[in-house]
Design an enzyme around this catalytic site. Structure first.
Site, PDB file in Angstrom:
ATOM      1  N   ASP A 160       0.825  -1.206   0.000  1.00  0.00           N
ATOM      2  CA  ASP A 160       0.000   0.000   0.000  1.00  0.00           C
ATOM      3  C   ASP A 160       0.866   1.266   0.000  1.00  0.00           C
ATOM      4  OD1 ASP A 160      -2.334   1.572   0.141  1.00  0.00           O
ATOM      5  OD2 ASP A 160      -2.124   1.732   2.317  1.00  0.00           O
ATOM      6  N   GLU A 416       4.492  -8.010   7.317  1.00  0.00           N
ATOM      7  CA  GLU A 416       3.162  -8.598   7.149  1.00  0.00           C
ATOM      8  C   GLU A 416       3.125  -9.735   6.146  1.00  0.00           C
ATOM      9  OE1 GLU A 416       0.028  -5.768   6.672  1.00  0.00           O
ATOM     10  OE2 GLU A 416       0.359  -4.880   8.642  1.00  0.00           O
ATOM     11  N   TYR A 471      -4.722  -2.870  13.926  1.00  0.00           N
ATOM     12  CA  TYR A 471      -5.593  -1.743  13.610  1.00  0.00           C
ATOM     13  C   TYR A 471      -6.980  -1.925  14.207  1.00  0.00           C
ATOM     14  CZ  TYR A 471      -1.968  -0.240  10.368  1.00  0.00           C
ATOM     15  OH  TYR A 471      -0.772   0.199   9.816  1.00  0.00           O
ATOM     16  N   GLU A 507       2.941  -1.211  13.845  1.00  0.00           N
ATOM     17  CA  GLU A 507       2.014  -0.298  13.174  1.00  0.00           C
ATOM     18  C   GLU A 507       0.718  -0.234  13.974  1.00  0.00           C
ATOM     19  OE1 GLU A 507       1.205  -1.172   9.099  1.00  0.00           O
ATOM     20  OE2 GLU A 507       3.312  -1.540   8.579  1.00  0.00           O
TER      21      GLU A 507
END
Length: 598
Positions: A160, A416, A471, A507
């Site tokens: 991303d 990831e 997240y 993150e």
């Protein structure tokens, strides 16, 4: 690979500036064979994508060409002449007057060629560099290329951030003596107040070697002869986070007489270093034997117009913002950054987690987003032995380049990856062994995606530090921070109880539009981003084994086109032009308090 430096025996010429530029196919079948037939010019260093208004250039998939003339200094008659490219994203080919002199795959590490036999001191030559931005299943990072119904080639990738390409870092011409240093490895330790400095020197031909350690004032504090050994610095000043102190290791190649008075020195190379130790003990991360708690960010090399092009002005300003906000560290997400960045971190005491470009090794995430079965991630037709070989090459080049930086305290092998999927351990175990063999002095980590948990992850026991990207409150339980808090606490507890290792957040973040406000818990508002961080911090503070927090992201950044991205990723605490959002002030209060108490 040694970074070019100016010494008593070495000189360098920076080739940055405006180069002729053309897309592949627009400048003839062999663009390297003569002057480029083009009116376009491109800046170096810079990604080319945002320099031009023509969408055919921005969206180009394939090779582009850069060209300029270079004059070799006339004093280099008896020297070896080398050409170095700090980065060509993602593949580079270098031609000198039509002769291919170097090829390299990998967009974020340097490569060079000895061009002595192709050039003459005092004369000009034509330098042409082809740069290919294509990504496939055997490149790091990976991608796929498709052809649209209109016949246009399109690059798809699994990460991303925008696939900026070109000559994003400097190009150099430099010279070395006929007999010269080719590599220096420095490892340091602390024996009470004495600094130990292990060194290993490689030369291109057998010759006597002398090494000297100089302190910050230039005074000699230790010396020895030989290509390897250990120096001892009595009363050494350690390199510490927030309090950098650098020594210089001066390496001299001598003639056969091994002259002690300075006459007969064939080559001189200086390598800065800091005396410090790094260790994981139980659930603690230790620097110089003292517990260290990471505060900072995942970052990107990303600025308007330049793309991933290195810019010293942004370098200085970004580090000023790190200091202002109380950050003591950052991760080079998701690729090795320019060497200038690490040198700056060395000088200013900022801690770095250094990461390879292995981002996107995860097909399971597609299944999670679409709810449909996905192709296996770890398979010959997707990411198999050839991909792992490319990954291993990236690790070798990363460690060879950055091994002497005291700011670098940990290697991150991947971001990831699908580590809960069958085949993950077979993929990663050889890479872990390779990394430990190349550098046993630093801990290693990886970042675990949301689908990998303490209950199903297959590789975390191989690593020293568990780094998780989470997240909750954004992709899961969006707008419901109370539920998100419960999810996060359960998640972190599972990792800590299962592995008994230090755990840190690699993150965590929420997209935020600057200037959007609300009195309610409304995602995308500045208040929601602030409250999201506060929720995460409450959870972090409940665990003694938790050793750090890296916010995603330092600043907003460009991404590929997508309906879920409007003008890029907005999870930055600063806007893309480095203006603080409300959360930046909240982080500043927390981190300054944390660093004051630790």
């Amino acid at each position: 690979m040694l970074r070019p430096r100016s010494t008593a025996t070495r000189e360098k010429v920076n080739l940055d500036g405006v180069w002729r530029f053309a897309l592949d196919g627009a400048a003839g079948p062999e663009p390297w064979s003569g002057p480029l037939a083009t009116r376009l010019e491109a800046a170096v260093p810079a990604s080319y994508n945002d320099l031009f208004t023509d969408p055919a250039i921005r969206d180009h998939v394939g090779r582009v060409w850069y060209q300029r003339t270079v004059r070799v200094p006339r004093g280099w008659t008896n020297e070896r002449v080398l050409l170095r490219v700090d980065a060509a994203t993602h593949e580079g080919r270098v031609y000198v007057d039509g002769a291919l002199v170097a090829e390299h795959v990998g967009g974020y590490t340097p490569f060079e060629a000895d061009v002595t036999d192709h050039v003459r001191a005092g004369e000009e030559f034509r330098l042409t560099i082809g740069v290919n931005n294509e990504l496939t299943n055997v490149t790091i990072p990976p991608g796929t290329i498709t052809v649209s119904r209109s016949g246009r080639r399109e690059q798809q990738y699994k990460h991303d951030f925008y696939n900026y390409a070109g000559l994003s870092r400097s190009v150099w011409l430099h010279c070395v003596p006929a007999v010269h240093v080719t590599d220096v490895t420095i490892t340091t330790g602390l024996d009470g107040t004495t600094g130990t400095v292990g060194y290993a020197v490689e030369t291109n031909a057998p010759a006597p070697v002398r090494v000297r350690a100089l302190d910050a004032d230039g005074a000699e504090v230790a010396a020895a002869h030989g290509t390897d050994g250990v120096l001892r610095i009595d009363g050494a000043t350690p390199w510490r986070p927030g309090a950098a102190y650098l020594y210089d290791l001066v390496v001299e190649v001598l003639d056969e007489d091994g002259d002690e008075d300075g006459d007969g020195v064939l080559d001189v190379y200086r390598e800065p270093f800091g005396v410090r130790t790094v260790e994981v003990r139980g659930t603690e991360f230790l620097i110089n034997g003292e517990p260290f708690y990471f505060t900072g960010f995942g970052k990107h090399e990303d600025t308007p117009v330049r793309g991933k092009g290195h810019d010293d002005a942004y370098l200085v300003h970004d580090f000023q913002l790190l200091e202002w906000i109380g950050a003591n560290s950052f991760r080079t997400s998701h690729y090795p950054y320019a060497e200038e960045v690490l040198e700056f971190a060395d000088r200013h005491g900022i801690v770095v987690v250094d990461e390879t470009a292995a981002v996107g090794l995860n097909l399971a995430v597609q299944g999670g987003l679409t709810g449909r079965p996905h192709d296996p991630t770890w398979a010959p037709e997707t990411f198999g032995d050839a991909t792992r070989d490319a990954h291993a090459r990236h690790l070798r080049e990363l460690i060879a380049r950055d091994k002497n930086h005291p700011s670098v305290v940990m290697w991150c092998l991947a971001n990831e990856a699908s580590t809960a999927e069958e085949g993950a351990r077979e993929y990663f175990e050889p890479l872990v062994g390779l990394t430990r063999g190349l550098d046993p002095s630093r801990p290693i980590t990886f970042t675990a995606w949301l689908g990998a948990t303490g209950g199903n992850d297959l590789v975390a026991d191989l690593f020293d530090v568990v780094t998780v990207n989470r997240y909750y409150g954004w992709y899961i339980a969006n707008g419901d921070l109370e539920t998100a808090e419960r999810y996060l606490e359960d998640d972190l507890r599972a990792w800590i109880e299962k592995f008994g290792k230090p755990v840190m957040m690699g993150e965590y973040g929420a997209d935020t539009l600057p200037g959007l406000h609300s009195v309610w818990d409304v995602p995308w508002t500045e208040e929601y981003q602030r409250d999201y961080f506060e929720m995460n911090h409450r959870v972090f503070d409940r665990f003694d084994a938790f050793v750090g927090e890296h916010v995603w992201n330092f600043a907003d950044f460009a991404t590929s086109n997508g309906i879920h991205r409007v003008d890029g990723n907005k999870k930055g605490v600063f806007t893309r032009d480095r203006r603080p959002k409300s959360a930046a002030h909240a982080l500043r209060a927390r981190w300054r308090d944390l660093n004051g108490r630790r």
